[in-house]
Enzyme design. Structure first.
Site, mmCIF file in Angstrom:
data_model
loop_
_atom_site.group_PDB
_atom_site.id
_atom_site.type_symbol
_atom_site.label_atom_id
_atom_site.label_comp_id
_atom_site.label_asym_id
_atom_site.label_seq_id
_atom_site.Cartn_x
_atom_site.Cartn_y
_atom_site.Cartn_z
ATOM 1 N N CYS A 5 81.320 88.796 77.170
ATOM 2 C CA CYS A 5 80.371 89.878 77.395
ATOM 3 C C CYS A 5 78.941 89.319 77.498
ATOM 4 C CB CYS A 5 80.472 90.860 76.229
ATOM 5 S SG CYS A 5 79.726 92.457 76.550
ATOM 6 N N GLY A 31 109.075 77.817 72.481
ATOM 7 C CA GLY A 31 109.405 79.106 71.877
ATOM 8 C C GLY A 31 110.271 79.014 70.640
#
Lengths: 365, 299
Positions: free
Chosen positions: B271, B31
């Site tokens: 999809c 981070g």
């Protein structure tokens, strides 16, 4: 729908073909060649070299041709090429006092050793369109003979230095090697060498506006153009195996030394201070603006309040690069529909919630 | 197809070494934003130069690369970046999430779960999560050093006070390994939970801002929230019109100028695979699916 439909690759290839066609223009008109661009559009080429950070007239002319005259696009092309080049080493510092001067003026002294030399300048041309250039103008009249200039012209600001009226310009203790901004990220606080490097490749329009703002009250620095000179300087390197400097060629640069008033402080007697500008090629407007901004950015060192935009190093240095700015402003045309969908969903939900109390009030009424 | 005259994956070996060192530091301090000597790339700043440099630094000849933008492999920017690496590195490319070893993305995390050994490369426009609250880099670096993130909590609190919601829907700030506040890049907050303890190595590159940062595999990544306003993700009223998925991020597709709308998966590969597997949605087999080019027949 253009993004969702398959066929992006074909669309990109077609767009490139259309661009090539548009760049060439009317095929009945002769194609411009890069030697013509380098020779006849030299100031455009100089800006591409300066902000593209690569001194190569032929490649800068090529970039301008490929970019159909769009300077910022040409600068981007040159930078993207430059980044692939190996780094052989660094030259010894340029000595602009030994410049083969073609132009040299001072606004602070009427006469100075070596004299004022106007050189090739637009300054006193009375900007009337020269319609004879619409036709092929032919060769211009020969320039009457002028006296050759001495090899070394002292800088106008050095004349003040002898009396101690201007701050000396000395290397920092230990003469540390400067940051190389094309290899290392810009960090803050940034020292003056780093700031000057950033400004030297910064966008001329941005520097002009920032410099101009200092003249209009946003951190006034009382500037005088101490000296502006333009001409050719020698480049020298010290190869390790030789141990002494050898000349490897020359480049054209413009240098501006701005002289600024400074009242002095408890520790420093009143004296003039400096703002400095330097760029590849003939770039007088750029170097003058750069010198104004350089001086404004020295506010902390000289104990001045940093209240104006031109004095704020993070603001100036983070936004001066037109390749960075141009890319990020224009990335807004990339698809953002996932982010937008997220916002849409939230706005719809908040609107529905805002409408509910109204509906409830209407029912009770 | 590879471009002659350029190094493998465009960058020279010294630049790659510099980048890998920065990435190793980033992995070691999850981070934390590591400054690096970002290079000018032949694509514009803001269009993925950070991601491209990170990908170039980690890509090997045997890697299989997937590039998505807004979840889709077929958006022009994704196509362009994939072409760039096909040209300069001659690596295999794919649109199958499971087959890819390196996935460069802008604004989405694929719906299909990631696996160990995969590397996600995120394109980051603004690596500093507090930049809109504090424009000065010198200040935000200090705040990170002190782990002083009060600014961000106040901002989220003010959102709730003013709008009743946290009004951040993408680029939603996260705490990494309980230490550094991090921008997850402009992914929808829907994708934030996928960052947490992901088996994949996640690398983030910001070219214009000259920073890289990382989330190593299985690292704790928490979205900021409050006890009484817990973090939640977007939900839709209907499933994907083409594949019937009710667990994916949906894009709104405008069908006509009379208010006709359809919601379909933003992850085009997810999809399509679902449709191949026989899943159908309310609008399967109508004209819209043909226009979207996602029907099994056209792919």
């Amino acid at each position: 729908m253009y993004v969702a439909v398959k066929g992006g690759e074909t669309a990109i290839l077609n767009a490139s073909a259309l661009l090539a066609q548009a760049r060439r223009g009317d095929p009945a008109v002769a194609e411009i060649d890069t030697a013509q661009i380098a020779g006849q559009l030299r100031l455009g080429v100089a800006r591409v070299m300066a902000e593209g950070s690569l001194y190569d007239e032929e490649l800068a002319a090529l970039a301008l041709k490929q970019a159909a005259g769009d300077q910022v696009e040409a600068i981007f092309l040159l930078r993207a090429y430059r980044t692939t080049l190996p780094r052989f080493g660094y030259t010894v510092p340029l000595d602009t006092a030994r410049m083969a001067v073609r132009r040299r003026i001072s606004a602070t002294f009427k006469e100075l050793p070596g004299g004022q030399v106007l050189g090739p300048t637009y300054d006193y041309t009375q900007r009337l369109l020269d319609f004879s250039l619409l036709a092929e103008g032919g060769a211009p009249d020969a320039v009457p003979g002028v006296e050759p200039l001495p090899d070394t012209l002292p800088r106008g600001t050095d004349l003040l230095g002898e009396e101690g009226l201007i701050e000396p310009e000395l290397p920092l203790p230990g003469d540390p090697a400067p940051t190389d901004l094309s290899r290392e990220p810009l960090g803050f606080p940034a020292d003056r060498a780093t700031r000057l490097q950033n400004l030297a490749r910064g966008d001329e329009g941005f520097l002009l506006a920032m410099g101009y703002s200092t003249q209009r009250g946003y951190s006034h620095t009382h500037p005088f153009a101490g000296e502006i000179r333009m001409g050719e300087v020698a480049l020298e390197v010290v190869p390790e195996e030789l141990g002494f400097a050898i000349g490897i060629g020359g480049i054209t640069v413009t240098e501006c030394q701005m002289v600024n008033q400074f009242a002095g402080s408890a520790s420093t007697p009143p004296q003039f201070t400096r703002g400095y500008g330097l760029a590849f090629g003939e770039a007088e407007r750029k170097t003058m603006a750069m010198a104004l901004v350089d001086r404004a950015l020295r506010c902390a060192e000289l104990g001045e309040d940093a209240a104006s935009p031109a004095q704020q190093a993070e603001f100036v240095l983070s936004h001066s690069d037109n390749v960075e700015a141009g890319g990020f402003v224009q990335h807004l045309k990339l698809p953002h529909y996932v982010d937008f969908q997220s916002e849409l969903e939230l706005v719809r939900r908040m609107r529905a919630e805002a409408a509910q109390p109204q509906a409830a009030e209407e029912q009770t009424a | 197809m590879s471009a002659t005259g350029y190094n493998f994956a465009y960058l020279d070996p010294q630049t790659k070494r510099m980048l890998r060192r920065a990435l190793l530091k980033a992995v070691a301090i999850p981070g934390y934003q590591v400054p690096f000597g970002s290079r000018e790339m032949p694509l514009p700043y803001g269009w993925g130069t950070g991601g491209i440099q990170v990908t170039a630094a980690v890509l090997g000849r045997d890697d299989v690369l997937k590039v998505i933008d807004q979840g889709s492999d077929d958006t022009v920017n994704a196509v362009n970046i994939r072409r760039f690496f096909a040209r300069t590195a001659d690596v295999a490319t794919t649109d199958r999430t499971a087959e890819a070893t390196v996935i460069q993305t802008r604004h989405r995390i694929p719906e299909a779960p990631l696996a160990e050994g995969q590397i996600m490369v995120y394109q980051v426009p603004q690596p500093e999560p507090m930049r809109r609250l504090e424009p000065r880099e010198a200040v935000t670096r200090t705040l990170h050093a002190l782990a002083d993130y009060g600014f961000m909590h106040v901002k989220l609190y003010e959102d709730i006070a003013r709008y009743g919601h946290i009004a951040t829907t993408y680029d939603y700030p996260v705490m990494v390994n309980g230490r550094y506040l991090m921008s997850p890049s402009p992914i929808p907050k829907f994708d934030n939970p996928k960052l947490n303890r992901s088996p994949a190595l996640q690398l983030f590159g910001a070219g214009r801002e000259k920073r890289v940062y990382a989330v190593p595999p299985y690292t704790r990544v928490e979205s900021l929230d409050f006890d009484d306003h817990p973090f939640s993700v977007q939900r839709w009223d209907a499933p994907c019109a083409l594949c019937g998925a009710d667990d994916s991020f949906l894009d709104e597709v405008v069908l006509d100028d009379a208010g006709g709308r359809m919601f379909v998966c933003s992850d085009s590969e997810y999809c399509t695979s679902r449709q191949h597997a026989g899943h159908t949605g309310p609008a399967s087999n109508n004209m819209a699916s043909a226009r979207l080019g996602r029907g099994p027949a056209s792919s």
